[in-house]
Design a protein around this motif. Structure first.
Motif, mmCIF file in Angstrom:
data_model
loop_
_atom_site.group_PDB
_atom_site.id
_atom_site.type_symbol
_atom_site.label_atom_id
_atom_site.label_comp_id
_atom_site.label_asym_id
_atom_site.label_seq_id
_atom_site.Cartn_x
_atom_site.Cartn_y
_atom_site.Cartn_z
ATOM 1 N N HIS A 221 0.842 -1.209 0.000
ATOM 2 C CA HIS A 221 0.000 0.000 0.000
ATOM 3 C C HIS A 221 0.871 1.251 0.000
ATOM 4 O O HIS A 221 1.823 1.346 0.762
ATOM 5 N N CYS A 223 0.556 5.686 -0.129
ATOM 6 C CA CYS A 223 -0.309 6.863 -0.010
ATOM 7 C C CYS A 223 0.544 8.025 0.473
ATOM 8 O O CYS A 223 1.701 7.831 0.841
ATOM 9 N N ASP A 319 -8.368 5.213 -0.408
ATOM 10 C CA ASP A 319 -7.034 5.807 -0.571
ATOM 11 C C ASP A 319 -6.093 5.431 0.567
ATOM 12 O O ASP A 319 -4.874 5.397 0.383
ATOM 13 N N CYS A 320 -6.654 5.183 1.736
ATOM 14 C CA CYS A 320 -5.830 4.902 2.912
ATOM 15 C C CYS A 320 -6.731 4.264 3.955
ATOM 16 O O CYS A 320 -7.945 4.148 3.740
ATOM 17 N N GLY A 321 -6.167 3.892 5.087
ATOM 18 C CA GLY A 321 -6.996 3.539 6.227
ATOM 19 C C GLY A 321 -7.716 4.797 6.704
ATOM 20 O O GLY A 321 -7.311 5.911 6.369
HETATM 21 ZN ZN LIG Z 1 -2.247 4.922 3.682
#
Ligand SMILES: [Zn+2]
Length: 357
Positions: A221, A223, A319-321
């Motif tokens: 992941h 970002c 897009d992210c946690g």
């Molecule tokens: Zn992230």
């Protein structure tokens, strides 16, 4: 007859913790045994609500990852000090990693422990995020530790990371995602690209320990960071480092895209550099943006991505946690699940449209 197409959709990991849990943890210690029922309730409720969104893959929302996605494995180690590497965010606040004070380096806990609990509640496949070796490599101080060289540390770190991934795979995680948010940050810290190359090489040393069959269950992941609705490296152009990302020996990539200023430009770079055995999960919701995407907005983002990424290599994600750091209350649980619901519905809408072509 047309064969229906499938666009897989997966979350990144974290869901904001219940406010009552955050307040209780702040008053005592994250490992206080009295907190066990609160964690258990938070995990049960998170998985229940996750499944209610229709998400075919869920997580435990990282309810027990303390203090955050990066330090959970080392939190509470006796051979660390709090004054380690600083992560600067765009709104002026910082977060810090612990600093290693002596060897040997060992994890205090592995992420498969979270899976043990989550599996008691989940009815659909679970995904587990783990921290990258490159992030934890920042724990070794600039000044050498006597009797414990950087090389010894890296050996220990890679072994611990490999062990953690293997344990998660063996427990039955559908995917294991390596969180590599510091890739983009590396270019900001060192525009020469040297630090990024060090990170890529280190992570590949770890990834190359896995077989081709395992490769398909491992993802990375990336970002620009997400903490209190603020980023650490959104100003770094993807063009400067996405090509290096695809050198990583992983079968899946989870790439923040919804919050990018010029999505088509990013998609062009992805098209140029992705490899045939890599699946790209593009971010179609932005946890940092309070606006809850509509399913139609998500659908249009998927259609846009499908112009650049072959459909058999495309997936969607957030897009992210929604709260990589455990005390981040900038996004509510309701908002997080509403965005996930939109991701699931919008991805399905796109599937139908693309399948009918
Ligand atoms: Zn992230």
């Amino acid at each position: 007859m047309r064969i229906p197409i499938t666009i897989p959709t997966e979350p990144i990991g974290s869901i904001p913790r219940p406010v009552a849990l955050i307040e209780r943890v702040a008053k005592s210690d994250s490992e206080d045994p009295d907190l066990a029922p609160l964690y258990e309730d938070a995990i049960r409720d998170t998985i229940e609500r996750f499944e209610a969104t229709g998400s075919p893959v869920v997580t435990d929302g990282e309810q027990r990852k303390y203090a955050n996605f990066a330090t959970y494995a080392v939190h509470g180690l006796p051979n660390t000090a709090p004054d380690g590497f600083k992560i600067p965010f765009s709104d002026g606040h910082t977060r810090r990693l612990p600093r290693l004070t002596r060897g040997p380096f060992r994890y205090k806990r592995y992420a498969d422990g979270y899976l043990d609990v989550a599996m008691r509640y989940a009815h659909v496949p679970l995904k587990q995020a783990v921290i990258s070796p490159s992030a934890l490599s920042l724990m070794y101080p600039a000044k050498r530790i006597p009797d414990y060289s950087r090389e010894q540390f890296i050996d220990d770190l890679l072994r611990e990371h490999e062990t953690e991934i293997r344990r998660c795979l063996q427990k039955g995680a559908l995917k294991v995602q390596v969180d590599f948010t510091e890739g983009r940050l590396a270019v900001k810290i060192d525009p020469s690209g040297h630090l990024l190359k060090t990170f890529i090489d280190l992570n590949n040393l770890a990834l190359s320990r896995f077989s081709p069959a395992e490769y398909g269950r491992i993802g990375v992941h990336t970002c620009p960071g997400n903490d209190f609705d603020s980023t650490h490296s959104a100003d770094v152009d993807y063009a400067e480092w996405l090509p290096s990302l695809f050198e990583l020996k992983a079968g899946n990539f989870y790439i923040a895209l919804a919050g990018e200023r010029d999505r088509r430009q990013v998609l062009k770079i992805i098209r140029e550099h992705l490899r045939p055995d890599q699946r790209i999960f593009v971010g179609v919701t932005a946890p940092i943006d309070p606006h809850i995407e509509t399913p139609e907005e998500v659908r249009d983002r998927v259609l846009e991505a499908s112009e650049y990424i072959p459909i058999e290599q495309l997936g969607t994600t957030d897009d992210c946690g929604f709260s990589p750091f455990s005390d981040d209350t900038s996004t509510s649980r309701d908002t997080a699940f509403a965005k996930i619901h939109a991701r699931v519905l919008g991805t399905a809408l796109a599937e139908t449209l693309i399948g009918a072509r």
